[in-house]
Design a protein around this motif. Structure first.
Motif, PDB file in Angstrom:
ATOM      1  N   LEU A 133      52.427  38.207  35.159  1.00 10.99           N
ATOM      2  CA  LEU A 133      51.686  38.806  36.162  1.00 10.99           C
ATOM      3  C   LEU A 133      52.884  39.343  37.251  1.00 10.99           C
ATOM      4  O   LEU A 133      54.183  38.830  37.228  1.00 10.99           O
ATOM      5  CB  LEU A 133      50.892  37.774  37.153  1.00 10.99           C
ATOM      6  CG  LEU A 133      49.858  37.318  36.356  1.00 10.99           C
ATOM      7  CD1 LEU A 133      49.100  36.218  37.359  1.00 10.99           C
ATOM      8  CD2 LEU A 133      48.480  38.227  36.064  1.00 10.99           C
ATOM      9  N   GLY A 134      52.435  40.222  38.202  1.00  9.96           N
ATOM     10  CA  GLY A 134      53.305  40.807  39.164  1.00  9.96           C
ATOM     11  C   GLY A 134      53.532  39.633  40.338  1.00  9.96           C
ATOM     12  O   GLY A 134      52.339  38.909  40.215  1.00  9.96           O
ATOM     13  N   ALA A 135      54.363  39.534  40.901  1.00  9.44           N
ATOM     14  CA  ALA A 135      54.359  38.587  42.140  1.00  9.44           C
ATOM     15  C   ALA A 135      53.244  38.703  43.005  1.00  9.44           C
ATOM     16  O   ALA A 135      52.983  37.666  43.907  1.00  9.44           O
ATOM     17  CB  ALA A 135      55.893  38.447  42.696  1.00  9.44           C
ATOM     18  N   ALA A 136      52.533  39.841  43.311  1.00  6.44           N
ATOM     19  CA  ALA A 136      51.614  40.209  44.435  1.00  6.44           C
ATOM     20  C   ALA A 136      50.463  39.084  43.993  1.00  6.44           C
ATOM     21  O   ALA A 136      49.694  38.726  44.713  1.00  6.44           O
ATOM     22  CB  ALA A 136      50.926  41.508  44.256  1.00  6.44           C
ATOM     23  N   SER A 137      50.266  38.540  42.719  1.00  6.17           N
ATOM     24  CA  SER A 137      49.306  37.589  42.332  1.00  6.17           C
ATOM     25  C   SER A 137      49.300  36.301  43.186  1.00  6.17           C
ATOM     26  O   SER A 137      48.495  35.531  43.240  1.00  6.17           O
ATOM     27  CB  SER A 137      49.395  37.218  40.983  1.00  6.17           C
ATOM     28  OG  SER A 137      49.133  38.354  40.058  1.00  6.17           O
ATOM     29  N   GLN A 138      50.506  35.946  43.699  1.00  4.38           N
ATOM     30  CA  GLN A 138      50.599  34.680  44.644  1.00  4.38           C
ATOM     31  C   GLN A 138      49.946  35.069  45.756  1.00  4.38           C
ATOM     32  O   GLN A 138      49.813  33.830  46.523  1.00  4.38           O
ATOM     33  CB  GLN A 138      52.341  34.616  44.869  1.00  4.38           C
ATOM     34  CG  GLN A 138      53.215  34.382  43.576  1.00  4.38           C
ATOM     35  CD  GLN A 138      54.586  34.410  43.898  1.00  4.38           C
ATOM     36  OE1 GLN A 138      55.315  35.025  44.664  1.00  4.38           O
ATOM     37  NE2 GLN A 138      55.342  33.560  43.157  1.00  4.38           N
ATOM     38  N   LEU A 139      49.619  36.093  46.350  1.00  2.00           N
ATOM     39  CA  LEU A 139      48.858  36.337  47.163  1.00  2.00           C
ATOM     40  C   LEU A 139      47.245  35.915  47.218  1.00  2.00           C
ATOM     41  O   LEU A 139      46.637  35.713  48.010  1.00  2.00           O
ATOM     42  CB  LEU A 139      48.893  37.898  47.751  1.00  2.00           C
ATOM     43  CG  LEU A 139      50.158  38.162  48.232  1.00  2.00           C
ATOM     44  CD1 LEU A 139      50.298  39.814  48.451  1.00  2.00           C
ATOM     45  CD2 LEU A 139      50.795  37.722  49.624  1.00  2.00           C
ATOM     46  N   SER A 140      46.758  35.899  45.813  1.00  2.00           N
ATOM     47  CA  SER A 140      45.454  35.743  45.461  1.00  2.00           C
ATOM     48  C   SER A 140      45.547  34.111  44.575  1.00  2.00           C
ATOM     49  O   SER A 140      45.330  34.624  43.311  1.00  2.00           O
ATOM     50  CB  SER A 140      44.917  36.495  44.976  1.00  2.00           C
ATOM     51  OG  SER A 140      43.433  36.124  44.773  1.00  2.00           O
ATOM     52  N   PRO A 141      45.833  32.956  44.891  1.00  2.00           N
ATOM     53  CA  PRO A 141      46.149  31.922  44.041  1.00  2.00           C
ATOM     54  C   PRO A 141      44.653  31.621  43.306  1.00  2.00           C
ATOM     55  O   PRO A 141      43.715  31.737  43.733  1.00  2.00           O
ATOM     56  CB  PRO A 141      46.476  30.859  44.851  1.00  2.00           C
ATOM     57  CG  PRO A 141      46.139  31.060  46.270  1.00  2.00           C
ATOM     58  CD  PRO A 141      46.023  32.570  46.404  1.00  2.00           C
ATOM     59  N   THR A 142      44.865  31.303  42.066  1.00  2.00           N
ATOM     60  CA  THR A 142      43.955  30.690  41.048  1.00  2.00           C
ATOM     61  C   THR A 142      43.927  29.077  40.993  1.00  2.00           C
ATOM     62  O   THR A 142      44.879  28.772  40.489  1.00  2.00           O
ATOM     63  CB  THR A 142      43.802  31.432  39.704  1.00  2.00           C
ATOM     64  OG1 THR A 142      43.636  32.957  40.082  1.00  2.00           O
ATOM     65  CG2 THR A 142      42.785  30.920  38.848  1.00  2.00           C
ATOM     66  N   PHE A 143      42.690  28.570  41.153  1.00  2.00           N
ATOM     67  CA  PHE A 143      42.773  27.071  40.882  1.00  2.00           C
ATOM     68  C   PHE A 143      43.139  26.544  39.646  1.00  2.00           C
ATOM     69  O   PHE A 143      42.702  27.436  38.591  1.00  2.00           O
ATOM     70  CB  PHE A 143      41.426  26.434  41.313  1.00  2.00           C
ATOM     71  CG  PHE A 143      41.144  25.004  41.178  1.00  2.00           C
ATOM     72  CD1 PHE A 143      41.918  24.221  42.300  1.00  2.00           C
ATOM     73  CD2 PHE A 143      40.731  24.292  40.133  1.00  2.00           C
ATOM     74  CE1 PHE A 143      41.566  22.886  42.016  1.00  2.00           C
ATOM     75  CE2 PHE A 143      40.715  23.095  40.044  1.00  2.00           C
ATOM     76  CZ  PHE A 143      41.138  22.195  41.048  1.00  2.00           C
ATOM     77  N   GLY A 144      44.187  25.695  39.596  1.00  2.00           N
ATOM     78  CA  GLY A 144      44.595  25.429  38.252  1.00  2.00           C
ATOM     79  C   GLY A 144      45.784  26.153  37.615  1.00  2.00           C
ATOM     80  O   GLY A 144      46.035  25.895  36.543  1.00  2.00           O
ATOM     81  N   VAL A 145      46.127  27.244  38.240  1.00  2.00           N
ATOM     82  CA  VAL A 145      47.275  28.025  37.881  1.00  2.00           C
ATOM     83  C   VAL A 145      48.399  27.833  38.790  1.00  2.00           C
ATOM     84  O   VAL A 145      48.303  28.072  39.985  1.00  2.00           O
ATOM     85  CB  VAL A 145      46.671  29.641  37.615  1.00  2.00           C
ATOM     86  CG1 VAL A 145      47.732  30.456  37.281  1.00  2.00           C
ATOM     87  CG2 VAL A 145      45.623  29.367  36.866  1.00  2.00           C
TER      88      VAL A 145
END
Length: 299
Positions: A240-252
């Protein structure tokens, strides 16, 4: 058009002199135009007397409809002017995905604030789908992962993000500050058929091409959220791109890849035949935001 506007003015003031004064012209000019208009229509619009004028029945009917027509024409002229300057209209945007707080999210938010009369249509899909839609004039611009050299499209890098790997939170690497590609060589990668899936697949092959056996890559026809849920359940890992850190997913857990040589590039792609001001304003704003954020990051 001048005759119609003068007829409306005379009907409003019921006096040639006052109408001429309001229009900034001479009474004789107004009288001549109204007379010529009546001759062309073949019926009088006004009854003249020493005190002024009054509308005939035909004149009342005519002025009512002409007034509505002139209002519509003025609105059309204003709308055309706003569209020509990019102040109103519609912009069809293709995206690989939209994460709250990401560069693209901030760009579109700021654009809507600056150009509230522009209606934004959003379409999500793969790069291949977006380019097909651009060529068919179904999209005005697409923001896609990677750089593009297409003979019939313009493209421009807009922003970059570091690359991260999405791991199950209980994965042996999940607690690390960073990982290397060699740490991931034996992992099972999950990618999507749509969205950024094809680019992710090619990137994995590129980075692990020298290894043996070749990387295990499984493709799924799912949305991004479902793919991350599969990561959390232990099906495999993904990129993923690092922007995904702005929308965390439980368990990931999202962990940077420290030996990735270059950040992920995101580009705007559009048809050279599209010279609309709405698109030009969006691209200008994107470039301005990129320069501002790059300068702020350097400081």
């Amino acid at each position: 058009m001048a005759s119609l506007i003068q007829a409306i003015a005379v009907a409003e003031h019921l006096n040639f002199h006052h109408a001429a004064k309001a229009l900034g012209t001479s009474q004789s000019s107004v009288s001549a135009r109204i007379k010529a208009l009546e001759d062309e229509l073949g019926t009088p619009l006004f009854e003249r007397n020493t005190r002024g004028v009054r509308l005939t029945e035909a004149g009342r009917y005519f002025v009512e409809r002409v007034t509505a027509g002139v209002d519509h024409l003025e609105n059309a002229v204003k709308s055309a002017s706003l569209a020509a300057s990019g102040e109103s209209g519609r912009l069809r945007v293709g995206v690989h995905g939209l994460i709250a707080g990401s560069f693209l999210d901030r760009l579109l938010t700021r654009y809507r604030e600056q150009y509230p009369a522009i209606a934004l249509d959003m379409a999500e899909g793969s790069a291949r789908d977006a380019i097909t839609q651009l060529r068919a004039r179904q999209l005005d611009v697409a923001f896609l992962v990677g750089t593009f050299e297409l003979p019939d499209c313009h493209s421009r890098p807009i922003w970059t993000e570091p690359l991260v790997v999405a791991l199950p939170s209980k994965h042996r690497l999940a607690g690390r500050v960073g990982v290397q590609w060699t740490d991931l060589a034996a992992e099972t990668f999950l990618v999507r058929h749509g969205g950024t899936g094809p680019q992710v697949h090619d990137h994995i092959i590129l980075r692990l091409a020298r290894g043996w056996p070749p990387p295990a890559i499984h493709r799924f026809t799912v949305e991004r959220g479902t793919l991350l849920s599969m990561v959390a359940q232990g099906f495999g890992i993904t990129l993923l791109g690092a922007a995904s850190q702005l929308s965390p997913t439980f368990g990931v857990a999202l962990v940077p890849i420290i030996d990735e040589p270059d950040p992920v590039v995101f580009s705007a792609v559009w048809s050279p035949n599209n010279r609309g001001a709405a698109l030009r304003n969006l691209l200008t704003l994107a470039s301005k935001m990129r320069r501002t954020e790059t300068t702020a990051g350097a400081e």
